[in-house]
Enzyme design. Structure first.
Site, PDB file in Angstrom:
ATOM      1  N   ARG A 120      59.747  57.003  -9.720  1.00 27.32           N
ATOM      2  CA  ARG A 120      59.184  58.475  -9.567  1.00 27.32           C
ATOM      3  C   ARG A 120      57.716  58.457  -9.180  1.00 27.32           C
ATOM      4  NH1 ARG A 120      62.271  59.386 -13.957  1.00 27.32           N
ATOM      5  NH2 ARG A 120      64.170  60.201 -13.336  1.00 27.32           N
ATOM      6  N   LYS A 141      50.609  61.506   4.115  1.00 24.22           N
ATOM      7  CA  LYS A 141      51.879  61.803   4.576  1.00 24.22           C
ATOM      8  C   LYS A 141      52.599  60.305   4.784  1.00 24.22           C
ATOM      9  CE  LYS A 141      52.128  65.746   7.643  1.00 24.22           C
ATOM     10  NZ  LYS A 141      52.343  66.314   9.115  1.00 24.22           N
ATOM     11  N   GLU A 183      43.653  58.883  19.222  1.00 24.21           N
ATOM     12  CA  GLU A 183      43.530  59.893  17.871  1.00 24.21           C
ATOM     13  C   GLU A 183      42.079  59.743  17.309  1.00 24.21           C
ATOM     14  OE1 GLU A 183      46.473  61.179  16.808  1.00 24.21           O
ATOM     15  OE2 GLU A 183      48.001  59.808  16.843  1.00 24.21           O
ATOM     16  N   LYS A 225      39.599  64.325  10.028  1.00 26.53           N
ATOM     17  CA  LYS A 225      40.890  64.445   9.425  1.00 26.53           C
ATOM     18  C   LYS A 225      40.844  64.766   7.829  1.00 26.53           C
ATOM     19  CE  LYS A 225      45.485  62.914   8.754  1.00 26.53           C
ATOM     20  NZ  LYS A 225      46.698  62.178   9.268  1.00 26.53           N
ATOM     21  N   GLU A 235      50.543  71.089   5.238  1.00 23.32           N
ATOM     22  CA  GLU A 235      50.692  71.513   6.683  1.00 23.32           C
ATOM     23  C   GLU A 235      51.472  72.909   6.557  1.00 23.32           C
ATOM     24  OE1 GLU A 235      52.008  68.596   9.444  1.00 23.32           O
ATOM     25  OE2 GLU A 235      52.482  69.991  11.119  1.00 23.32           O
ATOM     26  N   ARG A 239      46.687  72.350   9.282  1.00 26.52           N
ATOM     27  CA  ARG A 239      46.952  70.613   9.463  1.00 26.52           C
ATOM     28  C   ARG A 239      47.958  70.484  10.947  1.00 26.52           C
ATOM     29  NH1 ARG A 239      48.487  66.161   5.002  1.00 26.52           N
ATOM     30  NH2 ARG A 239      48.672  64.423   6.497  1.00 26.52           N
ATOM     31  N   ASN A 243      48.484  67.912  15.353  1.00 26.10           N
ATOM     32  CA  ASN A 243      49.496  67.538  16.387  1.00 26.10           C
ATOM     33  C   ASN A 243      49.055  67.793  17.736  1.00 26.10           C
ATOM     34  OD1 ASN A 243      51.311  66.975  14.568  1.00 26.10           O
ATOM     35  ND2 ASN A 243      51.605  69.114  14.070  1.00 26.10           N
ATOM     36  N   HIS A 246      50.612  66.044  20.623  1.00 27.99           N
ATOM     37  CA  HIS A 246      51.895  65.363  20.175  1.00 27.99           C
ATOM     38  C   HIS A 246      53.065  65.767  20.419  1.00 27.99           C
ATOM     39  CE1 HIS A 246      48.935  63.247  17.911  1.00 27.99           C
ATOM     40  NE2 HIS A 246      49.881  62.547  17.380  1.00 27.99           N
ATOM     41  N   HIS A 250      55.847  62.943  21.593  1.00 27.15           N
ATOM     42  CA  HIS A 250      56.727  62.862  20.989  1.00 27.15           C
ATOM     43  C   HIS A 250      57.867  62.877  22.040  1.00 27.15           C
ATOM     44  CE1 HIS A 250      54.840  64.012  16.764  1.00 27.15           C
ATOM     45  NE2 HIS A 250      54.820  62.633  17.152  1.00 27.15           N
ATOM     46  N   HIS A 263      51.966  54.740  20.727  1.00 25.53           N
ATOM     47  CA  HIS A 263      51.720  55.970  20.258  1.00 25.53           C
ATOM     48  C   HIS A 263      50.696  56.730  20.845  1.00 25.53           C
ATOM     49  CE1 HIS A 263      52.147  59.765  17.733  1.00 25.53           C
ATOM     50  NE2 HIS A 263      51.030  59.379  17.252  1.00 25.53           N
TER      51      HIS A 263
HETATM   52  P1  NAD Z   1      51.563  49.310  13.123  1.00 28.29           P
HETATM   53  O1  NAD Z   1      51.562  49.321  11.897  1.00 28.29           O
HETATM   54  O2  NAD Z   1      52.797  48.810  13.843  1.00 28.29           O
HETATM   55  O3  NAD Z   1      50.476  48.188  14.182  1.00 28.29           O
HETATM   56  C1  NAD Z   1      50.587  47.941  15.300  1.00 28.29           C
HETATM   57  C2  NAD Z   1      50.745  46.356  15.561  1.00 28.29           C
HETATM   58  O4  NAD Z   1      49.577  45.793  15.254  1.00 28.29           O
HETATM   59  C3  NAD Z   1      51.782  45.726  14.796  1.00 28.29           C
HETATM   60  O5  NAD Z   1      52.376  44.851  15.489  1.00 28.29           O
HETATM   61  C4  NAD Z   1      51.041  45.240  13.660  1.00 28.29           C
HETATM   62  O6  NAD Z   1      51.767  44.042  12.964  1.00 28.29           O
HETATM   63  C5  NAD Z   1      49.900  44.700  14.379  1.00 28.29           C
HETATM   64  N1  NAD Z   1      48.598  44.396  13.524  1.00 28.29           N
HETATM   65  C6  NAD Z   1      48.263  45.402  12.597  1.00 28.29           C
HETATM   66  N2  NAD Z   1      47.042  45.118  12.184  1.00 28.29           N
HETATM   67  C7  NAD Z   1      46.497  43.935  12.669  1.00 28.29           C
HETATM   68  C8  NAD Z   1      45.320  43.386  13.062  1.00 28.29           C
HETATM   69  N3  NAD Z   1      44.542  43.526  12.175  1.00 28.29           N
HETATM   70  N4  NAD Z   1      45.307  42.354  14.017  1.00 28.29           N
HETATM   71  C9  NAD Z   1      46.294  41.930  14.883  1.00 28.29           C
HETATM   72  N5  NAD Z   1      47.260  42.859  14.716  1.00 28.29           N
HETATM   73  C10 NAD Z   1      47.742  43.556  13.840  1.00 28.29           C
HETATM   74  O7  NAD Z   1      51.336  50.715  14.159  1.00 28.29           O
HETATM   75  P2  NAD Z   1      50.170  51.698  14.045  1.00 28.29           P
HETATM   76  O8  NAD Z   1      49.833  52.089  15.426  1.00 28.29           O
HETATM   77  O9  NAD Z   1      49.003  51.171  13.223  1.00 28.29           O
HETATM   78  O10 NAD Z   1      50.639  52.818  13.500  1.00 28.29           O
HETATM   79  C11 NAD Z   1      51.885  53.567  13.789  1.00 28.29           C
HETATM   80  C12 NAD Z   1      52.458  54.290  13.020  1.00 28.29           C
HETATM   81  O11 NAD Z   1      51.741  55.027  11.895  1.00 28.29           O
HETATM   82  C13 NAD Z   1      53.717  54.902  13.273  1.00 28.29           C
HETATM   83  O12 NAD Z   1      55.174  54.690  12.342  1.00 28.29           O
HETATM   84  C14 NAD Z   1      53.498  56.309  12.976  1.00 28.29           C
HETATM   85  O13 NAD Z   1      54.592  57.173  12.557  1.00 28.29           O
HETATM   86  C15 NAD Z   1      52.590  56.234  11.879  1.00 28.29           C
HETATM   87  N6  NAD Z   1      51.534  57.355  11.883  1.00 28.29           N
HETATM   88  C16 NAD Z   1      51.427  58.117  10.464  1.00 28.29           C
HETATM   89  C17 NAD Z   1      50.629  59.052  10.124  1.00 28.29           C
HETATM   90  C18 NAD Z   1      50.526  59.742   8.871  1.00 28.29           C
HETATM   91  O14 NAD Z   1      49.825  60.776   8.703  1.00 28.29           O
HETATM   92  N7  NAD Z   1      51.363  59.289   7.897  1.00 28.29           N
HETATM   93  C19 NAD Z   1      49.822  59.401  11.208  1.00 28.29           C
HETATM   94  C20 NAD Z   1      49.859  58.709  12.464  1.00 28.29           C
HETATM   95  C21 NAD Z   1      50.719  57.870  12.576  1.00 28.29           C
HETATM   96 ZN    ZN Z   2      49.459  60.787  16.347  1.00 26.83          ZN
END
Ligand code: NAD
Ligand code: ZN
Length: 360
Positions: A120, A141, A183, A225, A235, A239, A243, A246, A250, A263
């Protein structure tokens, strides 16, 4: 530098600095968590780069577990989530155990959801390693994906702290810098015209960002943020401004198949489209062509023409933010000021057609 993230449910510190991963033990001591053991969750790309630094810097702990998932979006799955819970149970992690999310947004979302659900809810810390994670690591999130939709299974669950070592970003490939930078731009456009002006005059290429301006840009983006989630954690209102860009993003990601375009690239395309829609909707001139030129400087791609306006509209309407089938978009009134607006299908379809016609 220490920022404070305040949300309705929790207030926590965000430490940002060069090579601060080696100071993790003292950050944990500040939290007074009396943690019984630690589970570091990371991915196969980050593990060889940084896992050992973290482990050896956790000088006061005997029980340090680590679990490495495959790199990429695929790790936000039920089966990986299940395997992580099994691993935690097998190793008898308890309510005083601490989860450390060491990685990008994928790891933050996955590890955060593990922490939110195991017994939990147990404490967790975000250690972002991507530029994009300046967005995902703040605000609480957390989620995994369902085959029927991205981020469909999740929670609002805030970390105990965020430790952002900017030195860890230097190993990122070019496309990941660009993705995260979209972003950063978004945060400026929705909230902070001065920050936009700074980006515009100081960051001409992604290489400019990698140099000494990174800390400032990150702290600014994070503070936008943080201000948004401080006012609206769950949200119900503003919040949704996050988007911006977005809705189309998406749709493009879904239309091409997840992972085909980053993304941030999709968000960049989506923001340009939102600016075009805003110009038409409000009957104003936001200088769309200037924005397009500016985005080209960073090599953001153009809208994938092959998807076509009809399919894109259809996919936009599937977006979580659509309510009773009617499309809602975040539109820009002026730089730094946006609002959520209901838009009708035909108007969006026509605007999509115009946008697609401009692709060379
Ligand atoms: P990711 O975590 O997949 O990282 C991108 C790539 O870079 C991966 O292949 C990873 O292995 C590699 N990597 C990470 N750190 C590295 C480093 N220091 N050096 C070399 N390679 C590295 O993706 P991301 O772009 O960081 O995040 C995307 C995700 O975030 C999506 O799933 C999205 O839904 C989520 N997201 C969440 C929120 C939220 O509010 N929770 C907001 C935006 C995005
Ligand atoms: Zn985004």
């Amino acid at each position: 530098e220490t920022l404070t993230i305040s949300t309705a449910s929790k207030t926590y510190p965000l430490y940002i600095g060069d090579r601060i991963r080696f100071e993790i033990q003292s950050f944990l001591n500040n939290l007074n968590g009396n943690f019984s053991s630690i589970l570091i969750i990371t991915d196969s790309n980050v593990e060889p780069l940084f896992l050992n630094d973290i482990k050896t810097s956790l000088t006061d702990f005997e029980n340090i577990y680590s679990y490495v998932v495959p790199g990429g979006e695929g790790a936000k799955s039920f089966s990986v989530f299940y395997d992580l819970l099994t691993y935690a149970l097998e190793n008898e992690l308890d309510r005083k155990s601490l989860v450390i999310a060491l990685g990008g947004g994928v790891i933050g979302d996955l590890a955060g959801f593990v922490a939110a659900t195991y017994m939990r809810g147990i404490p967790f810390i975000q250690m972002p390693t991507t530029l994009l994670a300046h967005d995902s690591s703040v605000g609480g999130k957390v989620a995994i994906n369902h085959p029927l939709g991205k981020n469909m299974i999740g929670a609002f669950y805030q970390p105990e702290a965020v430790i952002y070592d900017t030195d860890m970003l230097l190993t990122l490939p070019e496309e990941q810098w660009r993705s995260g930078f979209a972003e950063v731009i978004k945060h400026a456009l929705i909230w902070d015209a001065d920050f936009y002006n700074w980006l515009h005059s100081e960051i001409h290429t992604l290489a400019d960002l990698r140099a000494e301006k990174l800390q400032y840009a990150l702290a600014k983006g994070i503070s936008v943020k943080a201000q948004v989630v401080a006012q609206d954690e769950k949200e119900s209102g503003i919040r949704a401004y996050l988007n911006f860009g977005h809705t189309l993003a998406h749709a493009i990601e879904a239309g091409l198949g997840y992972g085909k375009m980053s993304h941030g690239d999709a968000v960049a395309i989506g923001m340009l489209f939102a600016i075009r829609v805003s110009e038409e909707y409000y009957g104003i001139n936001l200088n769309l062509s200037k924005f397009k030129e500016w985005f080209k400087q960073y090599n953001f791609p153009q809208i994938p023409k092959e998807l076509g306006a009809d399919l894109l509209l259809q996919l936009m309407k599937k977006d979580k933010k659509a309510q009773n089938g009617s499309l809602r978009m975040v539109l820009m009134k002026t730089i730094g000021e946006v609002e959520t607006v209901k838009v009708n299908d035909e108007f969006i379809l026509n605007t999509l057609i115009k946008e697609l016609e401009e692709v060379q």
